[in-house]
Enzyme design. Structure first.
Site, short mmCIF file in Angstrom:
data_model
loop_
_atom_site.label_atom_id
_atom_site.label_comp_id
_atom_site.label_asym_id
_atom_site.label_seq_id
_atom_site.Cartn_x
_atom_site.Cartn_y
_atom_site.Cartn_z
N CYS A 77 0.83 -1.20 0.00
CA CYS A 77 0.00 0.00 0.00
C CYS A 77 0.87 1.26 0.00
CB CYS A 77 -1.00 -0.03 1.16
SG CYS A 77 -2.34 1.16 0.97
N HIS A 178 -3.73 -5.14 -0.61
CA HIS A 178 -3.35 -5.70 0.70
C HIS A 178 -3.40 -7.22 0.63
CE1 HIS A 178 -3.33 -1.96 3.07
NE2 HIS A 178 -4.21 -1.55 2.19
N GLU A 180 -2.54 -9.27 2.84
CA GLU A 180 -2.96 -9.80 4.15
C GLU A 180 -4.48 -9.73 4.34
OE1 GLU A 180 -2.84 -5.41 4.88
OE2 GLU A 180 -1.73 -6.83 3.63
#
Length: 196
Positions: A77, A178, A180
């Protein structure tokens, strides 16, 4: 294997920690230069504002440290955006690892919302970060700024216009999305990074 998450004045570090733990990696979260320098893998995540973040990193010498790392580094990001040369956000000079500028999305139609939040597909994936991923894999984005498609683009996506969803140069890997927060596809990407 020692995996370090760089600790600085940015959000989202905890979710990256949880994401790595889900794939069996317990990272060290630190801003200590020597610990970062001696890691096997380094993750530079974050959510925040470019100018404030760059000032924080410069004051602590972390900007030079990150640029000098030789092991695999993954920016996520704002981590990817700060690896570029310049950001329109706060008219900020960044690391310059990628010769690209970060620009703000400008809505073209009523339905174009900024920030861009949600799931988008990846196209033109290349490189080891994306090994084994099916075409048009969906990943999760939250961003108001983007990088155009360049020679360093490792995957593209499209929102308002085509943009770099991921970039790669030498030992530096970066995702605007992202991993994750991107479910099974994100876990595959994180595993690919750990296995570099």
């Amino acid at each position: 294997m020692k995996v370090v998450i760089i600790k600085y004045n940015a959000g989202n570090i905890c979710s990256v920690d949880y994401g790595l733990k889900r794939i069996g990696i317990t990272p060290v979260i630190t801003g200590d230069a020597e610990t970062i320098r001696t890691a096997d893998k380094v993750v530079f995540p974050g959510q925040g504002e470019a100018r404030t973040t760059m000032n924080y990193l410069r004051e602590r010498g972390l900007d030079r440290l990150i640029c000098d790392l030789k092991q695999p580094v993954l920016g996520i990001c704002i981590g990817m955006q700060l690896m570029c040369r310049h950001s329109e956000e706060g008219d900020t000079d960044c690391f310059g690892i990628f010769d690209a500028c970060v620009k703000r999305f400008v809505p073209q139609r009523h339905e174009d919302k900024v920030p861009h939040m949600g799931w988008n597909s990846l196209t033109n994936m290349r490189g080891k970060l994306f090994e084994g991923l099916p075409d048009n894999s969906y990943v999760y984005f939250v961003h108001s700024y983007y990088v155009s498609v360049t020679a360093d683009t490792a995957a593209a996506s499209d929102y308002i216009l085509p943009f770099s969803a991921a970039m790669q140069k030498d030992n530096f890997y970066a995702t605007q999305f992202h991993p994750e927060k991107s479910g099974r596809i994100g876990e595959m990407i994180l595993r690919n990074f750990i296995n570099l």
